[in-house]
Design an enzyme around this catalytic site. Structure first.
Site, mmCIF file in Angstrom:
data_model
loop_
_atom_site.group_PDB
_atom_site.id
_atom_site.type_symbol
_atom_site.label_atom_id
_atom_site.label_comp_id
_atom_site.label_asym_id
_atom_site.label_seq_id
_atom_site.Cartn_x
_atom_site.Cartn_y
_atom_site.Cartn_z
ATOM 1 N N GLY A 124 58.588 -17.414 3.967
ATOM 2 C CA GLY A 124 58.732 -16.093 4.567
ATOM 3 C C GLY A 124 57.470 -15.262 4.421
ATOM 4 O O GLY A 124 57.058 -14.558 5.349
ATOM 5 N N ASP A 155 61.930 -22.535 -5.113
ATOM 6 C CA ASP A 155 62.691 -23.470 -4.277
ATOM 7 C C ASP A 155 61.946 -24.782 -4.036
ATOM 8 O O ASP A 155 62.567 -25.783 -3.673
ATOM 9 C CB ASP A 155 63.027 -22.831 -2.929
ATOM 10 C CG ASP A 155 64.015 -21.691 -3.056
ATOM 11 O OD1 ASP A 155 64.843 -21.737 -3.992
ATOM 12 O OD2 ASP A 155 63.964 -20.757 -2.247
#
Length: 380
Positions: A124, A155
């Protein structure tokens, strides 16, 4: 010209070490290089510069930060950069707000003479960085400008790197939680459903389940892993083989895919299963727990700090030499990742297009998990 550094998106242990590494390597090659820290992520690009940036910082700014978690220059997300669909009732207003944000950010970068912007974050953040880079080049086409990404996300789901900063620390934190919970559930002969972070990708849940000795793992990418009946059959087989406890690790993204009450539904099924009750002599006790943001807290591991040093150093090479040291120059916006102990460079457009990198059924870690975890078919 100046080199800007910011951290964006969710914080990740090791971000401070990456900022420090980039700073030291930039100054080592050119002591007169001006380095600008932008505070609170991209938000720092579009505020008053005297309150949102530290200009021409010296080594005192990066003293005693390598052991600290989080990010000392702050982070955050900028909703203005994300546009809704064109049918959204406030679409026009959102476009105007984004354009205003981008214009201010581009002007601030121009005024501070930033020609390389190092962004430490996830996919992002890289999407936002690409938009900012495009806006800068649109407003000031004659001024060189490059975005250099450093992967920082627990992640570990970015294309172009084997590992991202923060993943190893989060993994160790989750495994530590599993080990502490095991003491209680073994004493009481219970099962526990442990939810960990991972909204889209299941790497953290998968590897922590393997390393922590979990009985079952459920990840959003592989639908059969969140089949309640399949999990119940596996635990029934374990009860018949006199297992004293069961740890079920689930990535938070499973609830998004399978329903918000997935954990509660599994708990009800396990506690009411007649086969399990028959073998135990009483209903199974099941508890639900969550590691949550604790996973990204605390001091970074040695591996994360080493990785941060490698990637921060590589970002400095790209900013000052146009590419990694002793390698061919690269063009355009890029991300510096790793392949084993070596830094590599990938075009930022490619990173964005191929991220998030998800677990598949033929991923080596997933195949390993199926060999090591409890199943109804195991013969022993």
């Amino acid at each position: 010209m100046s080199i800007g550094i910011l951290t964006s998106g969710g914080d990740a242990p090791g971000m401070n070490a990456a900022v420090r590494a980039a700073f030291r390597c930039l100054k080592m090659r050119d002591p007169d290089c001006e380095i600008v820290f932008f505070r609170d992520g991209f938000r720092g690009l579009a505020r008053r510069l005297d309150s949102s940036s530290d200009r021409n910082v010296d080594r005192r700014a990066v003293r005693d930060i390598i052991h600290r978690g989080g990010t000392f220059i702050g982070t955050g997300r900028v909703p203005e950069l994300l546009l809704p669909g064109e049918s959204h009732p406030s679409y026009a207003e959102r476009v105007a707000a984004r354009d205003d944000f981008l214009k201010v950010a581009a002007i601030n970068l121009y005024q501070m003479r930033v020609d390389n912007l190092i962004v430490i974050g996830g996919d992002g953040s890289f999407c936002g960085a690409r938009i900012i880079g495009e806006a800068f080049r649109q407003h000031f086409p004659r001024r060189p400008f490059r975005v250099i990404g450093i992967p920082g996300t627990i992640d570990n789901d970015l294309h172009g790197t084997e590992y991202s900063i923060g993943y190893d620390t989060a993994l160790n934190n989750v495994v530590d939680a599993i080990r502490k919970l095991r003491d209680t559930i073994e004493s009481h002969r219970r099962a526990i459903i442990l939810e960990v972070m991972g909204n889209t990708s299941g790497w953290l849940a998968l590897q922590s389940a393997i390393a922590g000795g979990a009985a079952v793992v459920a990840i959003p990418e592989v639908e059969e892993t969140w089949d309640h009946d399949r999990i119940v059959r596996s635990l029934d087989a374990g009860v018949r083989r006199d297992y004293r406890y069961f740890i079920i690790v689930v990535a938070e993204g499973v609830r998004r895919r399978a329903g918000e009450d997935w954990c509660e539904g599994l708990k009800r099924k396990l506690e009411s299963d007649p086969a399990i009750e028959s073998h135990l002599g009483h209903p199974m006790e099941v508890r639900i727990n969550s590691v949550g943001h604790i996973a990204r807290g605390g001091s970074p591991t040695a591996l994360d700090n080493t990785l941060a040093g490698l990637l921060g150093s590589g970002a400095a090479d790209v900013a000052q030499l146009g590419g990694l040291e002793n390698q061919d120059p690269v063009t355009g916006d890029v991300m510096v990742g790793c392949r084993g102990p070596q830094a590599i460079v990938t075009p930022l457009d490619e990173v964005i297009a191929r991220s998030p990198r998800l677990v598949t059924r033929d991923s080596e870690l997933y195949v390993l998990s199926q060999r090591l975890m409890l199943s109804a078919e195991q013969p022993f």
